[in-house]
Enzyme design. Structure first.
Site, short mmCIF file in Angstrom:
data_model
loop_
_atom_site.label_atom_id
_atom_site.label_comp_id
_atom_site.label_asym_id
_atom_site.label_seq_id
_atom_site.Cartn_x
_atom_site.Cartn_y
_atom_site.Cartn_z
N ALA A 10 0.84 -1.20 0.00
CA ALA A 10 0.00 0.00 0.00
C ALA A 10 0.87 1.25 0.00
CB ALA A 10 -0.93 -0.01 1.21
N GLN A 73 7.83 2.30 4.95
CA GLN A 73 8.81 2.41 3.87
C GLN A 73 9.39 3.80 3.70
OE1 GLN A 73 6.17 -0.12 0.88
NE2 GLN A 73 8.26 0.05 0.13
N THR A 79 8.16 -2.73 -4.33
CA THR A 79 7.82 -4.00 -3.70
C THR A 79 9.05 -4.59 -3.01
OG1 THR A 79 6.16 -4.42 -5.39
CG2 THR A 79 6.92 -6.32 -4.12
N ASN A 195 -6.51 2.51 -10.00
CA ASN A 195 -5.48 3.55 -10.03
C ASN A 195 -6.05 4.92 -10.33
OD1 ASN A 195 -3.07 2.11 -9.46
ND2 ASN A 195 -3.13 1.22 -11.51
N ARG A 300 -33.79 12.67 12.04
CA ARG A 300 -32.40 13.03 12.34
C ARG A 300 -31.85 12.20 13.50
NH1 ARG A 300 -32.59 19.39 12.94
NH2 ARG A 300 -30.43 19.00 13.63
N HIS A 330 -48.06 15.68 9.06
CA HIS A 330 -47.49 16.52 8.01
C HIS A 330 -47.06 17.89 8.52
CE1 HIS A 330 -52.03 16.14 7.08
NE2 HIS A 330 -51.89 16.95 8.09
N ALA A 390 -55.89 24.76 18.15
CA ALA A 390 -55.12 25.16 16.96
C ALA A 390 -54.66 26.60 17.07
CB ALA A 390 -55.98 24.98 15.71
#
Length: 425
Positions: A10, A73, A79, A195, A300, A330, A390
């Site tokens: 990697a 590395q 490799t 790639n 949510r 609604h 209401a």
């Protein structure tokens, strides 16, 4: 079976991706590319896992299992350099096999790696390369540790091991007459090497098709599956139907007999049985059995929706509990609230949960009735069996069995329209 050590390579800089993100961190169906490669390696029953990283792949280490051995590395990408970093480990058991597995082969299957390893052993090969049915060689290869150690002999190889990539290594073995053959996979799409963005898309299509086919085999129906995105850790119950444009992300769990979509997104949520979610977004929440959500509803994070509930069109629920058999049909916003059982929330009603500095909770107890266009100003309590008229703005506790009305009295001014000259006659 002979011991198998996998070295996942990697270290590629992935410049063709045109991205600030490391190549191996790019996601396929919501999961980092390298995670698929690691999972395939583990399914091949590997005994140890080495991951070679360099400075261009910072952040990848956090995506790896804790048991991984990391070979740093530095600036190197070859490799050969990765192999040299684990030479002492290889020398401890020169009878083992080394699997060189580049981290940008996300579509490779663990079953294929297992079969190739068994082929490698049964044929007595020193080197086995996985290839397509047309003979195209991949960079995935099994090499006996004995042959790996030969790469450190300059008199045999003719160059420093740190200069070698996989192609160089295979050419050296072929030239030296090492017993080398290929294992042919019947599915060439497994050998897509990512790639760039185009090959990333190709690999995602392959993996997504596998995920959806697995769910179909388990009794899930997909309508126009090519339009859906399902993450690999999602669970979906038998007889559930997934309609076009649906996205199921993370570790979501969906029960049996559900109807999801069209155009719904479920993320890290748990849905019970017989749930309907039409044009709905459900994020990090729970939904009980036989509940209908949508169309155009937004659940949510932190919400817990009970059984036999209606969450209707243009309703937003945030960090709230909705009790069984309640209805928010609604045009409502319910935030930071605890809504009891059997509650009716009228059209256009909202909880006013934010005072500009802090969030506060609203509590509506069982069997209360909230009329249309009501503002419940948090913190406030509406007790059991209470009614709110209401158009009211409620700022104080409403007792049980009471009717609360908080609005101005209606005033009529006769002929006002004519006096203002606003009539259309």
């Amino acid at each position: 079976m002979q011991e198998l050590t996998t070295i996942i390579l990697a270290s590629s800089e992935g410049t063709d991706m045109k991205s600030a993100k490391p190549l191996y961190a790019h996601e396929i169906c919501g999961q980092a590319m390298i995670s698929y490669v690691v999972e395939a390696g583990f399914r091949a029953s590997l005994d140890s896992l080495v991951v070679a990283l360099n400075n261009s792949t910072d952040g990848i280490e956090a995506l790896l299992p804790d048991s991984s051995i990391i070979a740093h590395q530095g600036e190197a990408v070859s490799t050969g350099n990765a192999i040299s970093l684990v030479k002492s480990n290889i020398e401890k058991n020169p009878d083992r096999t080394i699997l060189l597995l580049p981290g940008n082969y996300p579509a490779i299957k663990g079953e294929t790696l297992t079969a190739a390893f068994e082929f490698h052993i049964s044929k007595g090969n020193m080197v086995t390369v996985i290839s397509t049915p047309t003979g195209s060689l991949s960079d995935i290869c099994f090499i006996n540790a004995e042959a790996i150690l030969q790469l450190f002999d300059l008199e045999i190889i003719g160059k420093d091991i740190n200069e070698l990539n996989i192609t160089d290594i295979l050419k050296i073995y072929f030239k030296k007459g090492v017993k080398l053959s290929s294992y042919t996979t019947s599915q060439p799409e497994e050998l897509i090497m990512v790639n760039n963005r185009q090959s990333l898309n190709e690999a995602e299509q392959v993996i997504q098709k596998r995920i959806i086919n697995k769910h179909m085999e388990n009794g899930v129906t997909f309508h126009f599956p090519s339009t859906c995105l399902i993450h690999p850790k999602a669970q979906i119950g038998m007889d559930t139907e997934i309609y076009q444009g649906t996205i199921i992300k993370g570790e979501s769990i969906i029960g049996q007999g559900c109807s999801i979509g069209p155009n719904s997104m479920i993320e890290n949520s748990i849905l019970g049985n017989d749930v309907s979610a039409i044009n709905a977004v459900i994020l990090q929440s729970q939904v009980g059995n036989s509940t209908n959500i949508g169309p155009f509803a937004y659940i949510r994070p932190g919400s817990k929706i009970g059984d036999h509930i209606k969450i209707g069109d243009f309703v937003e629920i945030k960090n709230s509990v909705i009790g069984n058999n309640s209805k928010v049909p609604h045009l409502s916003y319910i935030g930071d609230s605890d809504i009891g059982k059997g509650v009716n929330i009228g059209c256009g009603s909202i909880t006013v949960n934010y005072d500009g500095k802090k969030k506060h909770r609203t509590v509506v107890e069982d069997n209360a009735f909230i009329g249309c266009n009501v503002n419940l100003v948090s913190p406030v309590l509406v007790k059991k069996n209470a009614f709110v008229g209401a158009g009211s703005t409620i700022t104080k506790e409403v007792p049980e069995y009471s009717l609360a009305i908080a609005r101005s009295s209606q005033t009529i001014i006769a002929d006002w329209v004519k006096k203002k000259g606003l009539d259309k006659k």
